[in-house]
Design a protein around this motif. Structure first.
Motif, short mmCIF file in Angstrom:
data_model
loop_
_atom_site.label_atom_id
_atom_site.label_comp_id
_atom_site.label_asym_id
_atom_site.label_seq_id
_atom_site.Cartn_x
_atom_site.Cartn_y
_atom_site.Cartn_z
N ALA A 101 0.82 -1.21 0.00
CA ALA A 101 0.00 0.00 0.00
C ALA A 101 0.85 1.26 0.00
O ALA A 101 0.46 2.29 -0.57
N ASN A 102 2.00 1.21 0.62
CA ASN A 102 2.84 2.39 0.74
C ASN A 102 3.96 2.45 -0.30
O ASN A 102 4.79 3.35 -0.27
N ALA A 103 3.96 1.48 -1.18
CA ALA A 103 5.00 1.45 -2.20
C ALA A 103 4.69 2.47 -3.28
O ALA A 103 3.55 2.89 -3.47
N PRO A 104 5.65 2.92 -4.07
CA PRO A 104 5.41 3.84 -5.19
C PRO A 104 4.48 3.22 -6.21
O PRO A 104 4.28 2.00 -6.26
N ALA A 105 3.88 4.08 -7.07
CA ALA A 105 2.91 3.61 -8.05
C ALA A 105 3.51 2.59 -9.00
O ALA A 105 2.83 1.66 -9.45
N ASP A 106 4.78 2.75 -9.33
CA ASP A 106 5.39 1.81 -10.26
C ASP A 106 5.97 0.58 -9.58
O ASP A 106 6.59 -0.27 -10.23
N GLY A 107 5.84 0.45 -8.22
CA GLY A 107 6.31 -0.73 -7.49
C GLY A 107 7.79 -0.74 -7.20
O GLY A 107 8.31 -1.75 -6.68
N THR A 108 8.49 0.34 -7.48
CA THR A 108 9.94 0.38 -7.26
C THR A 108 10.28 0.14 -5.78
O THR A 108 9.70 0.79 -4.90
N GLY A 109 11.25 -0.82 -5.49
CA GLY A 109 11.71 -1.08 -4.13
C GLY A 109 10.75 -1.88 -3.29
O GLY A 109 11.01 -2.06 -2.09
N LEU A 110 9.67 -2.37 -3.88
CA LEU A 110 8.67 -3.10 -3.09
C LEU A 110 9.27 -4.37 -2.48
O LEU A 110 9.12 -4.64 -1.28
N HIS A 111 9.97 -5.16 -3.26
CA HIS A 111 10.54 -6.42 -2.76
C HIS A 111 11.59 -6.15 -1.70
O HIS A 111 11.59 -6.77 -0.62
N HIS A 112 12.54 -5.25 -1.96
CA HIS A 112 13.62 -4.99 -1.02
C HIS A 112 13.10 -4.42 0.28
O HIS A 112 13.65 -4.69 1.36
N ALA A 113 12.04 -3.61 0.20
CA ALA A 113 11.51 -3.02 1.42
C ALA A 113 10.97 -4.09 2.35
O ALA A 113 11.06 -3.97 3.58
N MET A 114 10.46 -5.18 1.81
CA MET A 114 9.87 -6.21 2.65
C MET A 114 10.85 -7.32 2.99
O MET A 114 10.95 -7.74 4.15
N TYR A 115 11.61 -7.78 2.04
CA TYR A 115 12.45 -8.96 2.27
C TYR A 115 13.94 -8.70 2.11
O TYR A 115 14.75 -9.64 2.21
N GLY A 116 14.33 -7.50 1.86
CA GLY A 116 15.75 -7.21 1.79
C GLY A 116 16.39 -7.85 0.58
O GLY A 116 15.75 -8.07 -0.45
N GLU A 117 17.70 -8.20 0.76
CA GLU A 117 18.46 -8.79 -0.35
C GLU A 117 19.34 -9.91 0.19
O GLU A 117 19.97 -9.79 1.25
N VAL A 118 19.37 -11.02 -0.54
CA VAL A 118 20.15 -12.20 -0.16
C VAL A 118 21.20 -12.46 -1.23
O VAL A 118 20.88 -12.39 -2.44
N ASP A 119 22.43 -12.77 -0.79
CA ASP A 119 23.49 -13.12 -1.73
C ASP A 119 23.14 -14.45 -2.37
O ASP A 119 23.04 -15.47 -1.68
#
Length: 726
Positions: free
Chosen positions: A74-92
């Motif tokens: 709901a709080n993500a930008p309209a184009d969905g940018t950063g949605l995944h990283h905001a929730m689950y971060g990044e894994v090597d």
């Protein structure tokens, strides 16, 4: 009960008998089979309980994760940018190590801390799986959000381009091509698979073409129908249907010309359903347009000339030449539009004549009169000027007090003051009435009205209506008339006011003051305004009328037939004089009263005068068409001139075509208001018949009747009583 035995039971060891294990005792011996079974059962039961509690805790964790994901989306930008990283971060991806923590890590670690110790190992083991599943979900959400964003942006851009196409018009090919290419370029940059891309491009081409055709339908539905029905398109399967919808040959030619303005055949981008729908839409729009055009033509024809003549403007829509062509066709439409334009020009000229005196209007008409051999344009200009003069003079003659109120603001303001219900009582405000009447009469005299009317007709009718009510006391009626008449000081205007009230039929006062009594006394109206110079003929007629009145008792000694004729003569001496076969040797050639008195003195003597002069005159007078007309319309005596529908000149020009009985019959007589006689009777109708005589050296009764009908149709609404259509 085995199921409630505590875990410690399974851990018992042999002791010395007092139940306490010795520190240096040997290792515990294996439990006997019974207790071993109990301990194993208990261990399994506890493991099952921990598994259940772990599952319940995991469900709560799943709920918190789902809530966090929803909040992140709901709080993500309209184009969905950063949605995944905001929730689950990044894994090597190589080591599996978390290099960027997201909201999931904080939520999971916090939840794990709050869980019972015995549940933590089980929950901790699920973290990797939860991250993987959630990461996939968020990646899908981000892709969907991006896809929706691109779709929304494309829709907005396409709507803007379609609006550009609609506003630019169907013939603006440059704008159409630019808008279409802009949409196609945007589609090409979207993340679409090839099949979806082709579908999107086809849909965009159809939308742009459809919008362009709808714009053309709104502007020119006939042309749109012709383009859409110009012929079959290869492979579209609608050749026969389209051919059935073809318009006339002219439309096909126009369609072929129009196709040159389009880069491609517009039907190539449309489905067969789209083409059929647009064709039906064009036909419906054509019908609607024709209905509106016909309504506009009818309303404008009825209202525009009078509105322009009164105010100089017409607030409704003015039909164009194309509207007339659409309704009546090219040839008839041109004629109808020409007639309409002439009516509008008549209204404009009549508006310009509103403040012109009658004398100036007659002068303008004389100036416009074309000379022999003049052009058609000169003839048309004269007809327009004559019609404007007739309209203006007719309105003045019908209700001059109302006319000047509509034309002159100060006159209207004066009448508004005495007729406003919120103002002081109109009847009791004698000064206000006096001013309103004075201004009205002065304005009428300024315009050259021969017989000014002090009151507007509507006001007189209002008084008559009020007086017809039984609930109004007689004293009130007397007071109203007394005050109204007393407000007028000029004797001539008071006489005209009295005549107006008498003709309207309001209740006459029983007892009023001497001024009112004098004003309402029935006397013959003056034959000329005070100070006006009478013509010799007019003076002679009046003198002869007086002479006959004084000597009328002598008619009793005349023969019976002579007495009846002389009685007619007394009623209409002017008519008789016009029909006298005057010869140079007769005394009737003497001018004025002297000649008429000679005639009167010899009427009863008989002899040669009666034989050569009187008897032919009396024979002619026995066909007195004026008497015929006024017997039918006695209320018009003194108000109209008598006009023969088929002129009397026909009797001599076309001998034997029409009988005298038919010529002087009531059906062939028309009343022309005196104020219009010089313009309508002696000028316009005179020119109509003169043109007919020039064009018809010989004729038939049918042609004469057709010409008379034509004149009735053109000018009959100005006659009194009116005839024909306006």
């Amino acid at each position: 009960m085995v199921h409630i035995i505590p875990l410690s039971v399974g851990q018992r060891r042999s002791d010395s008998g007092n139940g306490m294990q010795q520190p240096d005792a040997a290792p515990a011996r294996q439990l006997d089979p019974y207790w071993q079974t109990v301990a194993d059962h208990y261990e399994r039961r506890m493991a099952q309980q921990r598994a259940f509690d772990t599952e319940i805790a995991a469900r709560r964790l799943d709920g918190e994760i789902a809530s966090a994901e929803a909040d992140t989306v709901a709080n993500a930008p309209a184009d969905g940018t950063g949605l995944h990283h905001a929730m689950y971060g990044e894994v090597d991806p190589h080591t599996g190590r978390v290099v960027l923590k997201g909201r999931f890590d904080a939520l999971f670690d916090n939840f794990l801390k709050q869980a019972p110790p015995e549940l933590r190992p089980g929950l901790a083991s699920r973290k990797a799986a939860l991250r993987e599943a959630g990461s996939t979900r968020m990646a899908m959400q981000q892709l969907q959000r991006r896809s929706q964003y691109e779709h929304d942006q494309l829709s907005a851009a396409q709507a803007e381009e379609l609006d550009n196409i609609a506003r630019s018009g169907p013939d603006d090919t440059a704008t159409f091509d630019a808008s279409r290419h802009a949409g196609l370029d945007l589609i090409a940059k979207m993340n679409l698979n090839p099949q979806i891309r082709l579908q999107a491009e086809a849909a965009w081409r159809a939308s742009t073409t459809r919008t362009r055709m709808e714009a053309l339908i709104a502007r020119d539905p006939k042309r749109a129908a012709a383009i859409l029905s110009a012929g079959p398109v290869a492979g579209d399967g609608m050749g026969e249907t389209v051919r059935m919808q073809l318009a006339a040959g002219a439309q096909s030619e126009q369609a072929a010309s129009d196709e040159g303005r389009f880069a491609t055949d517009p039907r190539a981008d449309l489905s067969s359903d789209d083409v059929r729908r647009l064709v039906n839409q064009a036909h419906a729009a054509t019908a609607t347009q024709l209905i509106e055009a016909r309504a506009n033509i009818d309303l404008a024809s009825q209202n525009a000339p009078d509105a322009i003549a009164s105010t100089g403007n017409y607030s409704g829509p003015m039909p164009s030449p194309a509207d007339f062509t659409a309704i009546y066709g090219v040839e008839e439409g041109g004629k109808h539009y020409q007639d309409f334009s002439r009516k509008i020009e008549v209204g404009r000229q009549a508006f310009g004549m509103r403040t012109m005196p009658n004398q100036a209007i007659h002068a303008a008409l004389r100036d416009a009169e074309p000379s022999p051999g003049s052009s058609d344009e000169d003839q048309i200009r004269y007809q327009i000027t004559a019609a404007a003069a007739l309209k203006t003079l007719g309105l003045r003659g019908t209700d001059p007090a109302r006319y000047v109120r509509e034309v002159f603001p100060d006159v209207d303001a004066a009448w508004s003051k005495v007729t406003d219900p919120a103002s002081k009582s109109a009847i009791s405000d004698r000064e206000a009435y006096s001013r309103a009447i004075a201004l009205s009469v002065a304005a009428q005299r300024q315009l050259g009205v021969e017989n000014p009317q002090p009151l507007p007709r509507a006001f007189v009718e209002s008084i008559a209506d009020d007086f017809s009510k039984q609930d109004i006391p007689q004293a009130d009626k007397d007071t109203v008339l007394s005050a109204l008449l007393a407000a007028v000081r000029d004797p001539g205007i008071r006489e005209a006011l009295s005549l107006q009230l008498d003709q309207a039929g309001p209740y006459q006062p029983a007892e009023v003051d001497p001024i009112t009594t004098a004003a309402t006394r029935q006397q013959p109206p003056p034959s000329a305004s005070p100070g006006e110079t009478k013509s010799a003929f007019r003076q002679a007629t009046e003198d002869f009328d007086n002479y006959l009145s004084e000597s009328f008792e002598a008619l009793g000694r005349a023969p019976h037939g002579m007495g009846l004729i002389l009685q007619d003569l007394r009623d209409s001496p002017g008519d008789f004089l016009e029909q006298l076969p005057v010869t140079p040797g007769s005394g009737a050639v003497a001018e004025g009263a002297a000649g008429l008195r000679w005639l009167g003195a010899n009427l009863l003597k008989g002899g040669k005068v009666a034989e050569e002069v009187i008897e032919p005159a009396l024979r002619a007078f026995s066909k007195n068409y004026r008497k015929t007309f006024f017997r039918e319309y006695p209320e018009l005596i003194g108000l109209v001139f008598i006009h023969h529908r088929i002129e009397q000149k026909v009797l001599k020009r076309y001998i034997g075509i029409i009988s005298e009985e038919m010529m002087h019959s009531l059906e062939n007589l028309r009343g022309i208001p005196k104020e219009l006689n010089s313009v309508l009777h002696l000028s316009i109708i005179r020119r109509e018949w003169d043109a007919f005589y020039r064009q018809n050296p010989t004729t038939t009764l049918q042609k004469l009747l057709e010409k008379a009908d034509e004149i009735d149709q053109k000018y009959g609404h100005l006659f009194n009583p009116p005839i024909g259509k306006k």
